[in-house]
Scaffold this motif. Structure first.
Motif, PDB file in Angstrom:
ATOM      1  N   PRO A 441       1.026  -1.294  -0.174  1.00 57.12           N
ATOM      2  CA  PRO A 441       0.209   0.149   0.038  1.00 57.12           C
ATOM      3  C   PRO A 441       0.790   1.322   0.091  1.00 57.12           C
ATOM      4  N   ALA A 444       0.803   3.481  -3.064  1.00 57.27           N
ATOM      5  CA  ALA A 444      -0.183   4.319  -3.570  1.00 57.27           C
ATOM      6  C   ALA A 444      -0.103   5.746  -3.078  1.00 57.27           C
ATOM      7  N   TYR A 445       0.645   5.984  -1.650  1.00 61.05           N
ATOM      8  CA  TYR A 445       1.122   7.055  -0.977  1.00 61.05           C
ATOM      9  C   TYR A 445       2.250   7.904  -2.122  1.00 61.05           C
ATOM     10  N   SER A 468      -1.213   2.512 -12.748  1.00 61.21           N
ATOM     11  CA  SER A 468      -2.332   2.796 -12.246  1.00 61.21           C
ATOM     12  C   SER A 468      -2.043   3.625 -10.871  1.00 61.21           C
ATOM     13  N   ASN A 469      -1.000   4.089 -10.558  1.00 64.10           N
ATOM     14  CA  ASN A 469      -0.773   5.085  -9.524  1.00 64.10           C
ATOM     15  C   ASN A 469      -0.296   6.598 -10.048  1.00 64.10           C
TER      16      ASN A 469
END
Length: 470
Positions: A441, A444-445, A468-469
């Motif tokens: 995760p 994502a940040y 996708s990010n």
């Protein structure tokens, strides 16, 4: 050759930017095919994706002007140092402008009493150390290639001295950078520590040009040691050599360098560098300190090595002998290519906790053998980092498939051992699929930071983060 994913091109924007930059920079804006291909090339099997033009700025202000023009037209900007990166870092999957920083190559200031200096990004590590030599100072990060310091900062480079002196992130005090909107920022000053705000310095170090272009670097320096002693020793197996490394680190022996060469690499070094080393796994070491201290460290290591069946041990403080051995180590890429003339050399690296080093290295050798791959191995093993150089016949589809599978397997193995898919090469294009496996995760940040700072994704797009990010 591994296929690189192409991204949508902004044809109208690219055409406008090339025209504007040509009118501003004249002959310092180049669009010839050869120079464009050179600036898309990396030492990798990833296909070349050339930029549409290459521009050579001379100052931070010129970099800012270039970025502003590109930002206004939403055209990609790819920073270029010396082109020695290994994972497709300087490819241009959406086209755009390569900003070649090699002409920004001045040492701006040396503060000898504070052990720091300020350089432009195009200064190479060898040039800096030549400049510093008569002041009794040196910059310790040594990735082997004569890379630019801007590129080393952008990829968070490491090298043979990392076990003692750390990596680029440990040796940079502050940066000047041009951000995606063209704004020039400074992330800090020359103080050795600071608690002032977010650590933007380390955010940009290792960002691979995806968040901004580094235009000035303030570096930590070291005093040239009073004495340097080198040692080499051979072992019956790679496992024995790795066990000796683990024991040395755990005992707290302050080695400056501790490098592993497997049997295949030693054979290559003997042939290429005219050496006569025993063709068994080899450790090369270097100790820095006082005259007595460096000798004592070498003797302590020799005693440890005896416990693991060392078959040949020699220490020297003679500069000529030391330089010959370390030059052979730095020439390993070219030496290993001679093991299989005509093959493409594919270099990959991983890093694991030192307690897993022997297990990981041995498993890697066994896996390459099972797949029928020629894969000489070297490593900065004092911090658990090692490299394999796959020698691949690119016209053999089965061999290419096996090589791709091997690289993926090795990345997964290192991650499973609480290590990393790359100790120092970086993510670029080649290792993007493994970042999410490694960090989950947290990726994502990273994407949120990228979108906040670079909403139009013009800074080196297609690198580090999964699409996708963005």
């Amino acid at each position: 050759m591994a296929q690189a994913v192409a991204l949508p091109r902004n044809e109208a924007g690219i055409q406008a930017v090339v025209g504007l930059l040509k009118s501003t920079f004249g002959d310092r804006l180049q669009t010839g095919q050869a120079i464009r291909e050179q600036h898309g090339h990396t030492t990798t099997w990833i296909e070349n994706q050339s930029p549409d033009a290459v521009v050579f700025p001379h100052s931070t202000e010129e970099v800012s002007e270039i970025v502003k023009i590109c930002a206004e037209n939403k055209v990609p900007v790819i920073a270029f140092g010396t082109g020695t990166s290994l994972e497709g870092h300087v490819n241009a999957p959406a086209g755009g402008i390569s900003v070649d920083l090699t002409q920004m190559n001045k040492v701006l200031k040396v503060n000898a009493s504070d052990l720091d200096c300020v350089v432009q990004p195009g200064v190479t590590r060898e040039d800096l150390n030549t400049f510093l030599r008569d002041q009794g100072l040196f910059f310790p990060i040594d990735p082997g290639a004569n890379a630019s310091l801007g590129g080393m900062a952008a990829t968070r480079a490491s090298g043979t001295n990392a076990v003692r002196y750390g990596t680029m992130k440990d040796n940079i005090l502050s940066l000047e950078a041009v951000m995606p909107d063209g704004q020039i920022i400074r992330t800090g000053h020359r103080a050795k520590k600071s608690s002032a705000g977010y650590d933007l310095t380390r955010l940009l170090i290792g960002a691979e040009g995806t968040l901004g272009i580094i235009t000035e670097i303030t570096l930590r320096l070291q005093g040239i040691p009073e004495a340097i002693t080198s040692a080499r020793c051979s072992f019956p197996t790679v496992d024995a050599a790795c066990q000796a490394v683990m024991m040395t680190i755990q005992y707290g022996v302050p080695v400056a360098r501790i490098e592993l060469l497997d049997e295949m690499s030693v054979k290559a070094a003997n042939a290429y560098s005219n050496l006569t080393l025993p063709e068994t796994p080899l450790l090369l070491l270097e100790f820095h300190g006082s005259e007595s201290g460096a000798v004592e460290q070498a003797e302590t290591f020799g005693q440890i090595a005896e416990e693991f069946g060392v078959t040949d041990f020699a220490a020297t403080s003679t500069t000529e002998e030391r330089n010959k051995l370390w030059q052979a180590r730095h020439d390993m890429y070219w030496a290993c290519l001679q093991l299989r003339p005509g093959a493409r050399g594919i270099s990959t690296d991983v890093c694991v906790p030192i307690s897993h080093l022997a297990e990981c290295v041995t498993a890697t050798q066994n896996r390459a053998s099972e797949l029928g791959l020629m894969a000489p191995m070297v490593g900065h093993v004092g911090d658990g980092n090692f490299h394999t150089l796959l020698l691949i016949d690119m016209d053999n589809p089965d061999e290419v498939t096996n090589a791709e599978g091997f690289v993926g397997w090795l990345n997964d193995l290192a991650i499973s051992m609480e290590g990393t898919c790359t100790g120092e090469h970086g993510i670029g294009q080649g290792k993007r699929p493994y970042l999410l496996k490694e960090l989950g995760p947290a990726v994502a940040y990273m994407g949120a930071i990228k979108r906040a700072l670079d909403p139009d994704n013009i800074m080196n797009p297609g690198k580090i983060l999964p699409s996708s990010n963005y």
